[in-house]
Scaffold this motif. Structure first.
Motif, short mmCIF file in Angstrom:
data_model
loop_
_atom_site.label_atom_id
_atom_site.label_comp_id
_atom_site.label_asym_id
_atom_site.label_seq_id
_atom_site.Cartn_x
_atom_site.Cartn_y
_atom_site.Cartn_z
N ARG A 99 7.28 20.27 36.93
CA ARG A 99 8.49 20.16 35.82
C ARG A 99 9.05 21.59 35.43
NH1 ARG A 99 8.21 17.73 29.63
NH2 ARG A 99 9.92 18.93 28.82
N ILE A 100 10.33 21.68 35.15
CA ILE A 100 10.89 22.93 34.98
C ILE A 100 10.29 23.85 34.22
CG2 ILE A 100 12.75 22.36 33.41
CD1 ILE A 100 13.59 24.14 36.42
N LEU A 101 9.97 25.03 34.39
CA LEU A 101 9.39 26.17 33.74
C LEU A 101 8.02 25.72 32.96
CD1 LEU A 101 12.52 27.29 31.81
CD2 LEU A 101 11.69 28.10 33.80
N TYR A 102 7.83 25.09 32.15
CA TYR A 102 6.68 24.82 31.55
C TYR A 102 6.14 23.26 31.46
CZ TYR A 102 7.92 29.47 29.60
OH TYR A 102 8.40 30.83 29.81
N SER A 103 5.06 23.23 31.38
CA SER A 103 4.34 21.87 31.31
C SER A 103 3.00 22.01 30.49
CB SER A 103 4.11 21.35 32.80
OG SER A 103 3.21 22.03 33.36
N GLY A 104 2.64 20.63 30.47
CA GLY A 104 1.25 20.42 29.79
C GLY A 104 0.13 19.90 30.58
N ALA A 105 -0.86 19.11 30.11
CA ALA A 105 -1.94 18.68 30.66
C ALA A 105 -1.80 17.29 30.79
CB ALA A 105 -3.43 18.89 30.12
N SER A 106 -0.77 16.49 30.23
CA SER A 106 -0.63 15.28 30.42
C SER A 106 0.34 14.93 31.52
CB SER A 106 0.16 14.77 28.97
OG SER A 106 0.87 13.38 29.06
N ALA A 107 0.04 13.50 32.21
CA ALA A 107 0.68 13.38 33.21
C ALA A 107 2.22 13.07 33.18
CB ALA A 107 0.15 12.20 34.02
N ALA A 108 2.46 12.71 31.67
CA ALA A 108 3.78 12.47 31.09
C ALA A 108 4.62 13.76 31.01
CB ALA A 108 3.83 11.65 29.83
N SER A 109 4.05 14.97 31.04
CA SER A 109 4.75 16.28 30.93
C SER A 109 5.70 16.48 32.28
CB SER A 109 3.81 17.33 30.93
OG SER A 109 3.07 17.24 29.65
N TYR A 110 5.53 15.64 33.46
CA TYR A 110 5.75 15.96 34.77
C TYR A 110 6.85 15.18 35.02
CZ TYR A 110 2.00 19.39 34.67
OH TYR A 110 1.16 20.20 34.32
N ASP A 111 7.96 15.64 35.78
CA ASP A 111 9.07 14.77 36.28
C ASP A 111 8.89 14.42 37.68
OD1 ASP A 111 10.87 17.06 34.21
OD2 ASP A 111 10.58 15.05 33.55
N TYR A 112 8.35 15.19 38.52
CA TYR A 112 8.24 14.96 40.00
C TYR A 112 6.78 15.22 40.28
CZ TYR A 112 12.93 16.67 39.23
OH TYR A 112 14.03 16.78 38.76
N TRP A 113 6.58 14.20 41.26
CA TRP A 113 5.15 13.93 41.96
C TRP A 113 5.33 13.80 43.49
CZ3 TRP A 113 0.68 13.40 38.97
CH2 TRP A 113 0.77 13.40 37.50
N GLY A 114 4.05 14.55 44.01
CA GLY A 114 3.82 14.28 45.61
C GLY A 114 3.21 12.92 45.73
N GLN A 115 2.97 12.61 47.05
CA GLN A 115 2.29 11.47 47.34
C GLN A 115 0.93 11.66 47.61
OE1 GLN A 115 3.78 8.64 48.19
NE2 GLN A 115 5.41 9.76 47.33
N GLY A 116 0.41 12.79 47.31
CA GLY A 116 -1.15 13.11 47.36
C GLY A 116 -1.76 13.36 48.79
N THR A 117 -2.88 14.28 48.61
CA THR A 117 -3.73 14.52 49.81
C THR A 117 -5.16 13.98 49.46
OG1 THR A 117 -4.29 16.03 51.31
CG2 THR A 117 -3.84 16.81 48.85
N GLN A 118 -5.84 13.43 50.21
CA GLN A 118 -7.45 13.18 50.05
C GLN A 118 -8.12 14.24 50.24
OE1 GLN A 118 -8.40 9.70 49.35
NE2 GLN A 118 -10.41 11.02 49.11
N VAL A 119 -9.19 14.35 49.31
CA VAL A 119 -10.41 15.21 49.40
C VAL A 119 -11.42 14.57 49.17
CG1 VAL A 119 -11.56 17.04 48.10
CG2 VAL A 119 -9.00 17.26 48.42
N THR A 120 -12.28 14.54 50.37
CA THR A 120 -13.56 14.00 50.19
C THR A 120 -14.76 15.00 50.25
OG1 THR A 120 -12.55 11.96 51.42
CG2 THR A 120 -14.94 12.24 51.30
N VAL A 121 -15.53 14.81 49.62
CA VAL A 121 -16.93 15.77 49.38
C VAL A 121 -18.18 14.71 49.66
CG1 VAL A 121 -18.12 17.51 48.02
CG2 VAL A 121 -15.65 17.07 47.57
N SER A 122 -18.89 15.12 50.76
CA SER A 122 -19.95 14.27 51.01
C SER A 122 -21.16 15.01 50.64
CB SER A 122 -20.15 14.24 52.61
OG SER A 122 -19.94 15.70 53.29
#
Length: 123
Positions: A99-122
């Protein structure tokens, strides 16, 4: 429109480290606040960490404090999440959001999202 791309996920043993990165396709992230979220199977997307556009302010979820560090290199237009002392419960798809300049901890604070990357801890 800002298109975010995450990279750096993978499989690691418990106690190990990983660094995931976030970049914006076609532009720099230097003017954007960035947050990292994660979603484990069967669970809702959860806040992990966030950083303001200038790096002056950061926040972390209690579950990752002391183990994860969010940082940015505005010269390169990149944001990173360094993950140390990984636990099996850190297994999830990790998303960066902006989000431009500042944001919060809520997902609703953000305007743009990536597709994600998988992290697996065995174990």
């Amino acid at each position: 429109q800002v298109q975010l791309v995450e990279s750096g996920g993978g499989l690691v043993q418990a106690g190990g480290t990983l660094r995931v990165s976030c970049a914006a396709s076609g532009r720099s992230l230097s003017n954007y606040a960035v947050g990292w979220f994660r979603q484990a199977p069967g669970k809702e997307r959860a806040f992990v960490a966030r950083i303001n556009w200038d790096g002056a302010g950061t926040n972390y979820a209690d579950s990752v404090k002391g183990r994860f560090t969010i940082s940015r290199d505005n010269a390169k237009g990149m944001v990173y999440l360094q993950m140390n002392s990984l636990k099996p419960e850190d297994t999830a798809v990790y998303y960066c959001a902006a989000r431009i300049l500042y944001s919060g901890a809520s997902a609703a604070s953000y305007d743009y999202w990536g597709q994600g990357t998988q992290v697996t801890v065995s174990t």
